[in-house]
Write a protein that holds these residues in place. Structure first.
Motif, short mmCIF file in Angstrom:
data_model
loop_
_atom_site.label_atom_id
_atom_site.label_comp_id
_atom_site.label_asym_id
_atom_site.label_seq_id
_atom_site.Cartn_x
_atom_site.Cartn_y
_atom_site.Cartn_z
N SER A 49 0.79 -1.23 0.00
CA SER A 49 0.00 0.00 0.00
C SER A 49 0.83 1.29 0.00
CB SER A 49 -0.99 0.03 1.17
OG SER A 49 -1.88 -1.05 1.07
N LYS A 50 2.12 1.19 -0.23
CA LYS A 50 2.96 2.39 -0.32
C LYS A 50 3.51 2.51 -1.73
CE LYS A 50 4.50 3.25 4.32
NZ LYS A 50 5.59 3.85 5.06
N VAL A 51 3.50 3.73 -2.23
CA VAL A 51 4.06 3.98 -3.56
C VAL A 51 5.57 3.84 -3.47
CG1 VAL A 51 4.32 5.67 -5.41
CG2 VAL A 51 2.17 5.54 -4.15
N THR A 52 6.13 2.96 -4.29
CA THR A 52 7.58 2.73 -4.27
C THR A 52 8.26 3.31 -5.50
OG1 THR A 52 7.28 0.57 -5.30
CG2 THR A 52 7.40 0.64 -2.89
N GLU A 53 7.50 3.46 -6.58
CA GLU A 53 8.07 3.98 -7.82
C GLU A 53 6.97 4.64 -8.64
OE1 GLU A 53 10.32 2.43 -11.89
OE2 GLU A 53 9.82 0.98 -10.34
N VAL A 54 7.34 5.70 -9.35
CA VAL A 54 6.42 6.37 -10.26
C VAL A 54 7.13 6.56 -11.59
CG1 VAL A 54 5.12 8.50 -10.74
CG2 VAL A 54 5.24 7.61 -8.41
N ARG A 55 6.45 6.17 -12.65
CA ARG A 55 6.93 6.48 -14.00
C ARG A 55 5.91 7.43 -14.61
NH1 ARG A 55 8.38 0.37 -15.86
NH2 ARG A 55 10.11 0.10 -14.42
N PHE A 56 6.40 8.44 -15.28
CA PHE A 56 5.48 9.39 -15.91
C PHE A 56 6.01 9.83 -17.26
CE2 PHE A 56 8.50 12.26 -14.08
CZ PHE A 56 8.39 13.46 -14.77
N CYS A 57 5.11 10.33 -18.05
CA CYS A 57 5.44 10.78 -19.39
C CYS A 57 4.44 11.86 -19.77
CB CYS A 57 5.36 9.60 -20.35
SG CYS A 57 6.21 9.90 -21.91
N THR A 58 4.81 12.69 -20.73
CA THR A 58 3.91 13.75 -21.19
C THR A 58 3.89 13.80 -22.71
OG1 THR A 58 5.68 15.40 -21.21
CG2 THR A 58 4.39 15.21 -19.18
N LEU A 59 2.82 14.33 -23.23
CA LEU A 59 2.71 14.67 -24.65
C LEU A 59 2.21 16.10 -24.75
CD1 LEU A 59 1.10 11.55 -26.35
CD2 LEU A 59 3.43 12.37 -26.60
N PRO A 60 2.90 16.99 -25.36
CA PRO A 60 4.21 16.76 -25.96
C PRO A 60 5.26 16.45 -24.90
CG PRO A 60 3.60 19.09 -26.07
CD PRO A 60 2.44 18.36 -25.52
N SER A 61 6.31 15.82 -25.35
CA SER A 61 7.38 15.39 -24.45
C SER A 61 8.08 16.56 -23.80
CB SER A 61 8.42 14.58 -25.22
OG SER A 61 7.84 13.43 -25.77
N LEU A 62 8.62 16.31 -22.61
CA LEU A 62 9.44 17.32 -21.95
C LEU A 62 10.75 17.51 -22.72
CD1 LEU A 62 9.20 16.31 -18.18
CD2 LEU A 62 8.12 18.27 -19.28
N LEU A 63 11.30 18.68 -22.63
CA LEU A 63 12.64 18.89 -23.16
C LEU A 63 13.61 18.08 -22.32
CD1 LEU A 63 12.58 22.76 -23.66
CD2 LEU A 63 12.40 21.00 -25.43
N THR A 64 14.62 17.52 -22.94
CA THR A 64 15.61 16.71 -22.24
C THR A 64 16.21 17.47 -21.06
OG1 THR A 64 16.11 15.57 -24.30
CG2 THR A 64 17.71 15.36 -22.54
#
Length: 115
Positions: A49-64
């Motif tokens: 029940s605890k968040v251990t990892e988060v993956r995220f992404c956006t469109l349009p993509s973030l600048l590097t």
């Protein structure tokens, strides 16, 4: 599905929760959130029940050049909500494709509420 009304913006999206009913645990939460100007995709991985990892992404993509600062910003936000426990946050295209595989899916009704 959800609809979130902010001051000048409106967001709509979908929240999916992968629950192992036999073990009575939530394994993963997938959130897709769309504004008129940008789309956000989040996958939260849980352990006990605890968040251990988060993956995220956006469109349009973030600048590097902005990826690291956004990872840190989101990590600090989640850390403050987790009683100081650190959470690994990664900007990754896997947030697009890391879907939930299940043998059944059902919707839960939610009452309208102010956020």
């Amino acid at each position: 599905p959800f609809l979130w009304q902010l001051e000048k913006d409106e967001a709509k999206g979908l929240i999916r929760i992968l629950i192992d009913f036999n073990k009575k645990i939530t394994e993963k939460i997938q959130i897709n959130c769309e504004f008129e100007w940008k789309k956000f995709f989040f996958v939260l991985y849980l352990n006990k029940s605890k968040v251990t990892e988060v993956r995220f992404c956006t469109l349009p993509s973030l600048l590097t050049s902005n990826i690291h600062s956004e990872e840190e910003r989101l990590g600090e936000l989640l850390c403050s909500g987790m009683n100081g426990d650190s959470v690994t946050v990664t900007y990754s295209t896997l947030a697009f494709s890391d879907s939930l595989c299940t043998d059944s899916e059902f919707s839960l009704p939610f009452k309208d509420s102010a956020v």
